[in-house]
Design an enzyme around this catalytic site. Structure first.
Site, PDB file in Angstrom:
ATOM      1  N   HIS A 358       4.558  12.553  18.579  1.00 23.35           N
ATOM      2  CA  HIS A 358       4.302  11.755  17.370  1.00 23.35           C
ATOM      3  C   HIS A 358       2.835  11.500  17.102  1.00 23.35           C
ATOM      4  O   HIS A 358       2.510  10.718  16.211  1.00 23.35           O
ATOM      5  CB  HIS A 358       4.987  10.392  17.465  1.00 23.35           C
ATOM      6  CG  HIS A 358       6.473  10.455  17.474  1.00 23.35           C
ATOM      7  ND1 HIS A 358       7.223  10.371  16.317  1.00 23.35           N
ATOM      8  CD2 HIS A 358       7.353  10.614  18.475  1.00 23.35           C
ATOM      9  CE1 HIS A 358       8.510  10.449  16.629  1.00 23.35           C
ATOM     10  NE2 HIS A 358       8.625  10.608  17.938  1.00 23.35           N
ATOM     11  N   LYS A 547       0.812  -0.972   6.959  1.00 21.47           N
ATOM     12  CA  LYS A 547       1.029  -0.137   8.144  1.00 21.47           C
ATOM     13  C   LYS A 547       0.259  -0.785   9.284  1.00 21.47           C
ATOM     14  O   LYS A 547      -0.480  -1.733   9.064  1.00 21.47           O
ATOM     15  CB  LYS A 547       0.539   1.290   7.907  1.00 21.47           C
ATOM     16  CG  LYS A 547      -0.883   1.376   7.323  1.00 21.47           C
ATOM     17  CD  LYS A 547      -1.320   2.805   7.094  1.00 21.47           C
ATOM     18  CE  LYS A 547      -0.844   3.426   5.798  1.00 21.47           C
ATOM     19  NZ  LYS A 547       0.110   4.511   5.985  1.00 21.47           N
ATOM     20  N   ARG A 548       0.430  -0.265  10.498  1.00 16.27           N
ATOM     21  CA  ARG A 548      -0.363  -0.818  11.590  1.00 16.27           C
ATOM     22  C   ARG A 548      -1.849  -0.671  11.295  1.00 16.27           C
ATOM     23  O   ARG A 548      -2.271   0.243  10.587  1.00 16.27           O
ATOM     24  CB  ARG A 548      -0.007  -0.105  12.905  1.00 16.27           C
ATOM     25  CG  ARG A 548       1.302  -0.558  13.490  1.00 16.27           C
ATOM     26  CD  ARG A 548       1.288  -2.042  13.775  1.00 16.27           C
ATOM     27  NE  ARG A 548       0.411  -2.355  14.875  1.00 16.27           N
ATOM     28  CZ  ARG A 548       0.810  -2.563  16.133  1.00 16.27           C
ATOM     29  NH1 ARG A 548       2.098  -2.516  16.431  1.00 16.27           N
ATOM     30  NH2 ARG A 548      -0.048  -2.828  17.076  1.00 16.27           N
ATOM     31  N   LYS A 553      -6.303   5.072  10.252  1.00 14.03           N
ATOM     32  CA  LYS A 553      -5.544   4.845   9.021  1.00 14.03           C
ATOM     33  C   LYS A 553      -6.448   4.342   7.891  1.00 14.03           C
ATOM     34  O   LYS A 553      -6.055   4.295   6.743  1.00 14.03           O
ATOM     35  CB  LYS A 553      -4.406   3.864   9.281  1.00 14.03           C
ATOM     36  CG  LYS A 553      -3.341   4.414  10.255  1.00 14.03           C
ATOM     37  CD  LYS A 553      -2.251   3.386  10.525  1.00 14.03           C
ATOM     38  CE  LYS A 553      -1.295   3.792  11.633  1.00 14.03           C
ATOM     39  NZ  LYS A 553      -0.282   4.774  11.212  1.00 14.03           N
ATOM     40  N   THR A 655       5.683   7.493   7.512  1.00 11.42           N
ATOM     41  CA  THR A 655       7.021   7.362   6.940  1.00 11.42           C
ATOM     42  C   THR A 655       7.007   6.311   5.834  1.00 11.42           C
ATOM     43  O   THR A 655       7.833   6.342   4.934  1.00 11.42           O
ATOM     44  CB  THR A 655       8.053   6.958   8.015  1.00 11.42           C
ATOM     45  OG1 THR A 655       7.502   5.911   8.815  1.00 11.42           O
ATOM     46  CG2 THR A 655       8.406   8.142   8.895  1.00 11.42           C
ATOM     47  N   LYS A 659       8.850   5.864   1.945  1.00 10.32           N
ATOM     48  CA  LYS A 659       9.530   4.667   1.438  1.00 10.32           C
ATOM     49  C   LYS A 659       8.933   4.251   0.089  1.00 10.32           C
ATOM     50  O   LYS A 659       9.647   3.855  -0.830  1.00 10.32           O
ATOM     51  CB  LYS A 659       9.445   3.529   2.462  1.00 10.32           C
ATOM     52  CG  LYS A 659      10.171   3.867   3.769  1.00 10.32           C
ATOM     53  CD  LYS A 659       9.743   3.005   4.952  1.00 10.32           C
ATOM     54  CE  LYS A 659      10.196   3.638   6.272  1.00 10.32           C
ATOM     55  NZ  LYS A 659       9.547   3.044   7.462  1.00 10.32           N
TER      56      LYS A 659
HETATM   57  C1  26Y Z   1       1.027   5.153  24.765  1.00  9.21           C
HETATM   58  C2  26Y Z   1       1.597   4.055  24.028  1.00  9.21           C
HETATM   59  C3  26Y Z   1       0.949   2.765  24.269  1.00  9.21           C
HETATM   60  C4  26Y Z   1       2.018   4.304  22.632  1.00  9.21           C
HETATM   61  C5  26Y Z   1       2.804   3.369  22.021  1.00  9.21           C
HETATM   62  C6  26Y Z   1       3.231   3.561  20.737  1.00  9.21           C
HETATM   63  C7  26Y Z   1       1.659   5.456  21.957  1.00  9.21           C
HETATM   64  C8  26Y Z   1       2.087   5.644  20.668  1.00  9.21           C
HETATM   65  C9  26Y Z   1       2.888   4.694  20.049  1.00  9.21           C
HETATM   66  C10 26Y Z   1       3.364   4.847  18.698  1.00  9.21           C
HETATM   67  C11 26Y Z   1       3.147   5.915  17.964  1.00  9.21           C
HETATM   68  C12 26Y Z   1       3.619   6.024  16.595  1.00  9.21           C
HETATM   69  O1  26Y Z   1       4.225   5.123  16.043  1.00  9.21           O
HETATM   70  N1  26Y Z   1       3.369   7.172  15.971  1.00  9.21           N
HETATM   71  C13 26Y Z   1       3.768   7.380  14.597  1.00  9.21           C
HETATM   72  O2  26Y Z   1       5.042   8.008  14.611  1.00  9.21           O
HETATM   73  C14 26Y Z   1       5.555   8.104  13.303  1.00  9.21           C
HETATM   74  C15 26Y Z   1       6.965   8.662  13.403  1.00  9.21           C
HETATM   75  O3  26Y Z   1       6.925  10.006  13.764  1.00  9.21           O
HETATM   76  C16 26Y Z   1       4.649   8.959  12.443  1.00  9.21           C
HETATM   77  O4  26Y Z   1       5.153   8.953  11.127  1.00  9.21           O
HETATM   78  C17 26Y Z   1       3.221   8.415  12.455  1.00  9.21           C
HETATM   79  O5  26Y Z   1       2.365   9.303  11.762  1.00  9.21           O
HETATM   80  C18 26Y Z   1       2.757   8.233  13.879  1.00  9.21           C
HETATM   81  O6  26Y Z   1       1.478   7.611  13.912  1.00  9.21           O
END
Ligand code: 26Y
Length: 821
Positions: A358, A547-548, A553, A655, A659
């Site tokens: 992701h 968004k976060r 971003k 995503t 929406k």
């Molecule tokens: C390693 C750890 C602390 C960690 C925790 C959460 C690493 C990553 C994440 C979360 C990542 C995340 O939310 N990624 C997002 O996933 C979405 C669904 O695929 C994408 O639409 C988005 O672009 C992406 O940033």
């Protein structure tokens, strides 16, 4: 159309009974929260029958089940969504109305279960909704965090984190299943024993263990009686706290075990795309993985299958690297517990495990220090060593003598366990989440792996569920669409929205469409008035970025541009600007200082701009506190402009962009993530695209960046905005507040690349795009057309489509039909 499961009278009686039994109250004297509980339990009662039937059918049909392993499931509120999917929303609304109760108000009593951070967690929730709706037997497996994503308060412009005690009033939809409890072991040492045939046996000694206790949450398919389960694990001590052992050593052991258990599931790590290497997080990962895999294996055997048939019956989809320890845990179970040979076990493991990536942000990659890892999970570590040894052998065979390759690709390297490498080595499928993202993985980030095993790589562009983000979030628009199409079938076939396209030439339809948008803007304006005490003009353009908070971003680009517009308004009062409301919503990780500074900056700008009477309210800035699934639904429905402005190549998919599009907002974005595919669907003329391409960004990065001072020196408007960061304009006179932001753009003190995210480089092109937005909105008809065409073109972005692709290419599972009986 109502579903026949509900009998209005019976339902009303049930609510009254629940109120009596739970609270010794009647409808008249119950609080809203009590009513919410009573109604939810009544709804759950109806769900139960279908839930039981689903499990029965799943067993009878000998289905292959999808197990979606994820540290996060951002499910959001259940009551309203469940009613929508059961096709009983209106009926229940009526039933409650007759009792003098407002369903909408009850929905607001539900705490958002916030067991996720952002995109990845919400995607998991959308997938579960689609799986159930499409009729695929599936289990989500995760953690029942005691505290979910923190609640955000803004105080004096700063973010404050408040613990999210979401279980405070109990969660009516969950079911505790103590009979499925599993033991999970940590630490200790491994002793090797040999049997009479000289087979080695690995015995873990001196370990600490905890019980994983299962809670199930129903996931209801739309209009098909299917109910899947989200399985979340709670941790409990194994040793019971016994008062009679007060004096003995057991007492201390009991307390100690209690503590080990308690803190494992205490809290969701609020880091999004940022790895911190915390031991407790690794504990959480192994905890829920071991429990999930042990119970999957048990279920398999209980259904009468041989362990060797596992790959025919179960597929584990790993949501990023967070659950990747599953690979080694499955090997442990198959080899140590089930007595399979390494080769047999590897054959099964690699056919059962698939991995989704992701992110390409390097700081999001999980790499555990070997000493920590091997101390906490000694046997798992041994297994990973063996996986690595064999994998390295393969690399050697393929690239003889190429030690550089081995160094780049091995799982263990420089004292670390690289989880992504483990996932790729083991999984039979590796997928990205948007076409561009997958291409970047194949040709940049994971190039070596793609070269060696191209057959594993595939793309699955994300999607979102229209049940929540259209039917529930925007009932006005849903009803209108139903009316225009003469069918509600878009609830399960989003491509049908295409048939709205001819309406783009129908003036009546366009004004109805914009009328609905206006109503939704009124709803959001009321929310803002209530929560921010700011009056916003519903005739202004609602320009939204939610968004976060992350530097990539680029909320910073957005707010710097607002500062620029404000300067222009002051300097050129004769120029005309269309009224605009800039709306932000974002949580920053608790430890992410820069992100928090950006939140403060947004709030400082809001303070100055919103209180400057000389601009006649033409410009407003609103920061919505505590952005989460429930208020997101209100926000998407009300947006005119969808800000998707990440540095090209950085956002894997996004995503939120989908929406917004679904709800008729027009994308203002870079060619990044799924924006590329959105533009492809809706046409470039119906979006505002700007900025560097991903190739250009990657090119600059490879060459050490660019010189932002050139821009500073050449563009006086940008220079003014930058200077305002350090001249006290926005810091209540404090010139140092935003110094770090200023430095990061022009000359970082930590030696990193200046303007890493190309904010200044993209500024001029963003400004142009914003001017185009202004011009387009002035032509109300043109705008209405664009907005309508966005809704009409969003068909591809249903998570139903995504799930069907996963099934066809990766999971190969079959639909079941839950009978009426
Ligand atoms: C390693 C750890 C602390 C960690 C925790 C959460 C690493 C990553 C994440 C979360 C990542 C995340 O939310 N990624 C997002 O996933 C979405 C669904 O695929 C994408 O639409 C988005 O672009 C992406 O940033």
């Amino acid at each position: 159309m109502f579903d026949t499961r509900f009998d209005k009278k019976k339902f009303q009686t049930e609510i009254q009974e629940n109120l009596k039994n739970l609270f010794r109250k009647s409808v008249e004297d119950a609080s809203s929260q009590e009513l919410f509980q009573a109604v939810s339990f009544a709804v759950k009662e109806v769900i139960m029958d279908d839930w039981m039937k689903t499990k029965k059918t799943e067993k009878k049909e000998e289905s292959k089940v999808v197990v979606y392993l994820s540290m996060e499931f951002l499910v959001g509120r259940a009551l309203g969504n469940n009613l929508i999917n059961m096709k009983n929303y209106k009926m229940v609304e009526e039933a409650l109305d007759e009792l003098g109760v407002d369903l909408n108000a009850l929905e607001d009593e539900e705490r958002d279960p916030a067991l996720g951070n952002g995109g990845l967690g919400r995607l998991a929730a959308c997938f579960l909704d689609s799986l159930a709706t499409l009729g695929y037997p599936a289990y989500g497996c995760g953690i029942r965090y005691r505290y979910g994503m923190f609640r955000q308060k803004i105080e004096e412009g700063y973010q404050k984190e408040i613990p999210d005690d979401w279980l405070m009033n109990g969660y009516p939809f969950e079911l505790r299943r103590p009979e499925y409890t599993q033991e999970v072991r940590f630490g200790g040492n491994i002793r090797v024993e040999h049997d009479e045939f000289n087979n080695a046996k690995f015995i873990q000694e001196n370990y600490q263990s905890v019980n994983a206790v299962l809670y199930e949450i129903p996931i209801i398919g739309y209009n098909n009686h299917m109910v899947n389960s989200l399985c979340v694990w709670d941790a409990e001590p194994i040793v019971n706290f016994r008062l009679d052992s007060f004096d003995s050593g057991d007492y201390y052991k009991a307390v100690e075990q209690e503590n080990v258990a308690r803190n494992i599931v205490d809290v969701l790590y609020p880091n999004d795309n940022h790895y911190a290497g915390k031991e407790l997080r690794l504990k959480q990962q192994y905890f829920f993985i071991s429990a999930s895999l042990q119970s999957a294996l048990k279920a398999l055997k209980e259904r009468g299958y041989a362990v060797k048939e596992m790959d025919k019956k179960i597929i584990f989809q790993m949501n990023d690297t967070h659950p990747t320890v599953a690979v080694a845990e499955l090997m442990r179970l198959l080899v140590d517990e089930e007595g399979l040979s390494w080769e047999e076990a590897w054959g099964i493991t690699s056919k059962c495990c698939a991995y989704t990536n992701h992110t390409i942000m390097s700081e999001a990659l999980e790499k555990w220090p070997i000493d920590l890892f091997s101390r906490l999970l000694p046997r798992i570590y041994q297994i990973i060593q063996e996986i690595d040894r064999r994998f390295v052998e393969q690399i050697h065979q393929r690239y003889p003598g190429n030690e550089e390759k081995v160094r780049r690709m091995s799982i263990l390297c420089d004292g670390q366990v690289r989880m992504a490498h483990l996932a790729i080595a083991a999984a039979f499928s590796v997928n990205g989440v948007a076409r561009l993202h997958t291409e970047i993985l194949k040709h940049q980030e994971l190039k070596d792996f793609y070269e060696m095993m191209p057959e594993k790589f595939n793309n699955k562009t994300n999607g979102v569920t229209q049940r929540r983000f259209l039917l529930h979030a925007n009932p006005e628009l849903s009803n209108w669409i139903t009316d225009k199409l003469g069918t509600e079938d878009f609830a399960t076939n989003l491509e049908l929205l295409e048939n709205l396209k001819p309406l783009a030439d129908n003036d009546n339809a366009l004004s109805e469409f914009m009328g609905i948008k206006r109503k939704n803007k009124e709803r959001l304006a009321a929310y803002i008035k209530k929560h921010n005490n700011i009056e916003v003009d519903v005739d202004s353009i609602f320009d939204v970025q939610v968004k976060r908070l992350h530097e990539y971003k680029r909320q910073l680009l957005n707010i710097l541009h607002v500062m620029y517009v404000y300067n222009q308004m002051k300097e050129h009062p004769e120029k005309s600007y269309y009224k605009r409301t800039y709306i932000f919503g974002a949580k920053a990780s608790a430890g992410y200082t820069r992100a928090k500074e950006i939140i403060k900056l947004i709030n400082s700008v809001a303070e100055v701009v919103n209180n400057d009477r000389s601009i006649n309210g033409k410009l407003k800035v609103v920061f919505i506190e505590d952005y989460r699934v429930s208020n997101a639904e209100i926000i998407f429905a009300a947006a005119d402009v969808s800000e998707q402005i990440s540095t090209a190549s950085k956002e894997a998919s996004g995503t939120g962009n989908m929406k917004f599009m679904m709800n008729g907002a027009v994308t203002l974005g870079t060619m990044d993530g799924a924006n590329v595919e959105i533009v492809e669907e809706v046409g470039r003329e119906n979006a505002f695209i700007f900025g560097l391409s991903s190739e250009e960004v990657i090119h600059f990065e490879k060459n050490g960046g660019y010189n932002p001072w050139d821009i500073y020196n050449q563009d006086q408007d940008i220079r003014k905005v930058l200077d305002q960061l350090v001249d006290g304009t926005y810091g209540n006179g404090d010139k140092e507040l935003y110094r770090n932001i200023y430095d990061s753009l022009l000359s970082p003190k930590d030696g990193s690349m200046a303007d890493m995210y190309f904010i200044l480089k993209d500024f001029a092109s963003y400004r142009d795009a914003q001017e185009q937005v202004d011009a387009a909105y002035r032509d109300q008809k043109r705008w209405a057309k664009m907005a309508l065409l966005n809704t009409a073109s969003c068909g591809k972005f249903s998570s139903d489509r995504t799930i069907e692709e996963y099934v066809a290419d990766i999971w190969h599972s079959k639909k079941i039909k839950v009978g009426e009986e």
